[in-house]
Design an enzyme around this catalytic site. Structure first.
Site, short mmCIF file in Angstrom:
data_model
loop_
_atom_site.label_atom_id
_atom_site.label_comp_id
_atom_site.label_asym_id
_atom_site.label_seq_id
_atom_site.Cartn_x
_atom_site.Cartn_y
_atom_site.Cartn_z
N GLU A 17 6.91 125.75 66.12
CA GLU A 17 7.64 125.01 65.09
C GLU A 17 9.13 125.22 65.30
O GLU A 17 9.57 126.35 65.55
CB GLU A 17 7.27 125.48 63.69
CG GLU A 17 8.04 124.74 62.58
CD GLU A 17 7.77 125.28 61.20
OE1 GLU A 17 6.71 124.92 60.64
OE2 GLU A 17 8.60 126.06 60.67
N TYR A 49 11.62 119.58 58.06
CA TYR A 49 12.79 118.97 57.41
C TYR A 49 13.79 120.03 57.01
O TYR A 49 14.94 119.72 56.73
CB TYR A 49 12.36 118.16 56.18
CG TYR A 49 12.05 116.75 56.54
CD1 TYR A 49 10.73 116.34 56.74
CD2 TYR A 49 13.05 115.82 56.75
CE1 TYR A 49 10.43 115.04 57.10
CE2 TYR A 49 12.76 114.53 57.11
CZ TYR A 49 11.46 114.14 57.29
OH TYR A 49 11.18 112.86 57.68
N ALA A 51 15.04 123.24 54.36
CA ALA A 51 15.19 123.33 52.91
C ALA A 51 15.98 122.14 52.39
O ALA A 51 17.07 121.83 52.87
CB ALA A 51 15.90 124.63 52.53
N HIS A 78 7.12 116.66 60.32
CA HIS A 78 6.84 116.99 58.92
C HIS A 78 7.25 115.82 58.03
O HIS A 78 8.30 115.20 58.23
CB HIS A 78 7.64 118.22 58.50
CG HIS A 78 7.14 119.49 59.09
ND1 HIS A 78 7.20 120.71 58.43
CD2 HIS A 78 6.56 119.77 60.30
CE1 HIS A 78 6.70 121.66 59.20
NE2 HIS A 78 6.31 121.11 60.34
N GLY A 109 6.15 119.94 49.91
CA GLY A 109 7.56 120.33 50.02
C GLY A 109 8.04 121.07 48.79
O GLY A 109 7.34 121.16 47.78
N ASP A 110 9.23 121.59 48.89
CA ASP A 110 9.82 122.37 47.80
C ASP A 110 10.77 121.52 46.98
O ASP A 110 11.60 120.80 47.55
CB ASP A 110 10.59 123.58 48.36
CG ASP A 110 9.69 124.52 49.15
OD1 ASP A 110 8.55 124.76 48.68
OD2 ASP A 110 10.11 125.00 50.21
N ALA A 124 0.28 116.80 48.01
CA ALA A 124 0.22 116.37 49.41
C ALA A 124 -0.99 115.49 49.65
O ALA A 124 -0.94 114.54 50.44
CB ALA A 124 0.19 117.59 50.32
N LYS A 165 -7.61 118.01 49.89
CA LYS A 165 -6.66 117.51 50.88
C LYS A 165 -7.38 117.15 52.19
O LYS A 165 -7.08 116.11 52.80
CB LYS A 165 -5.57 118.57 51.11
CG LYS A 165 -4.44 118.12 51.99
CD LYS A 165 -3.19 118.98 51.79
CE LYS A 165 -3.38 120.44 52.09
NZ LYS A 165 -2.12 121.20 51.97
#
Length: 287
Positions: A17, A49, A51, A78, A109-110, A124, A165
């Site tokens: 990654e 992506y 943060a 992502h 995501g956050d 998701a 999922k």
């Protein structure tokens, strides 16, 4: 190639990654990283992506395209949905499709501090269903948490959500980082009991400085075994010693995981080619 096909061909898939450069850094810094990683020949490279990233930035798609079309390696881009509308996701899917990027790592995501999350995709799994219905033939991967998502009431609840999922169309899972392999093995047993039968890669984070681990643990809640805390206590204030100890710890984890026959290893490189190279060279013959 769809990532699921790799797991039919290889004993243990080995992947990296990377993340795009920070907003104020030159974009070519990530290509210097890729120049240094390409000859290690990972089975694929995923691109985050970062943060607070946005689908509108387009940088992730551009990097994933370069990995696929310039470096000749398989790529996974992502996609996050917590701050994305359907229109945002539609645009991202069209761009990836045109660029020839076949694989997506679909994530919630956050949330961004001070920004109201979008309501189009609450989970998701909602975005996974949307991608499957788009008519574009993407391979879809997802994330999993060996110790449970921090927002879940329990690991069993999180695995039940993970099954939703997978049933929505996720074909391959990448785990959040962990430092105790026994936790990962227990997680695999639970996923199998829940009827989750897709390949699950073990996410390995080489810890090379004390600040890094403090930040990562605060974000994902990974527990620290005594062996790890002893290492941190002894070497945490010595930059070079901590780097070497962190590399050795990651190699030790991978040796044990490979011996247990895991589906794959996903190495969080932190855009550090030196660390990625030393770990890859230390485990290459095992994989």
């Amino acid at each position: 190639m769809k990532l699921k096909e790799l797991f039919n061909e290889k004993k243990t898939v080995f992947s990296f990654e990377i993340f795009p450069p920070k907003r104020n850094d030159p974009v070519d810094t990530v290509f210097k990283t890729l120049d240094a990683l390409k000859d290690l020949e990972p089975d694929f490279i995923s691109v985050t992506y970062g943060a607070g990233g946005s689908l509108k930035d387009h940088i992730t798609a551009a990097i994933a395209s370069a990995i696929k079309n310039h470096y000749g390696l398989e790529a996974a881009a992502h996609l996050t949905c917590v701050n994305s509308t359907r229109e945002d996701v539609d645009e991202a899917l069209r761009q990836l499709y045109v660029l020839g990027v076949e694989n997506i790592l679909a994530l919630r995501g956050d949330p961004v501090e001070g920004q109201e999350p979008c309501k189009d995709f609450l989970h998701a799994s909602d975005m996974v269903q949307y991608i499957k219905a788009s008519g574009m033939d993407f391979g879809i991967s997802g994330a999993c948490y060996p110790e449970g998502h921090p927002a879940s009431a329990s690991l069993d609840e999180d695995i039940a959500n993970l099954k939703i999922k997978v049933d929505a169309g996720v074909e391959h899972l990448v785990s959040q980082l962990f430092f105790d392999n026994e936790i990962f093995y227990r997680f695999l047993d639970k996923t199998q009991a829940a009827g989750i039968n897709v390949p699950i890669e073990a996410g390995i984070m080489p810890v090379i400085n004390k600040k890094q681990i403090e930040r990562m643990v605060s974000l994902c809640g990974a527990s620290l075994p005594a062996k790890f805390t002893r290492m941190m206590s002894r070497y945490g204030e010595d930059k070079e010693a901590m780097r070497d100890a962190g590399i050795a710890y990651a190699i030790d984890q991978i040796v044990d995981l490979a011996a247990h026959g895991v589906d794959g290893i996903h190495l969080y490189t932190m855009n550090n080619p030196l660390v990625a190279r030393r770990i890859t060279e230390g485990v290459r013959t095992l994989l």
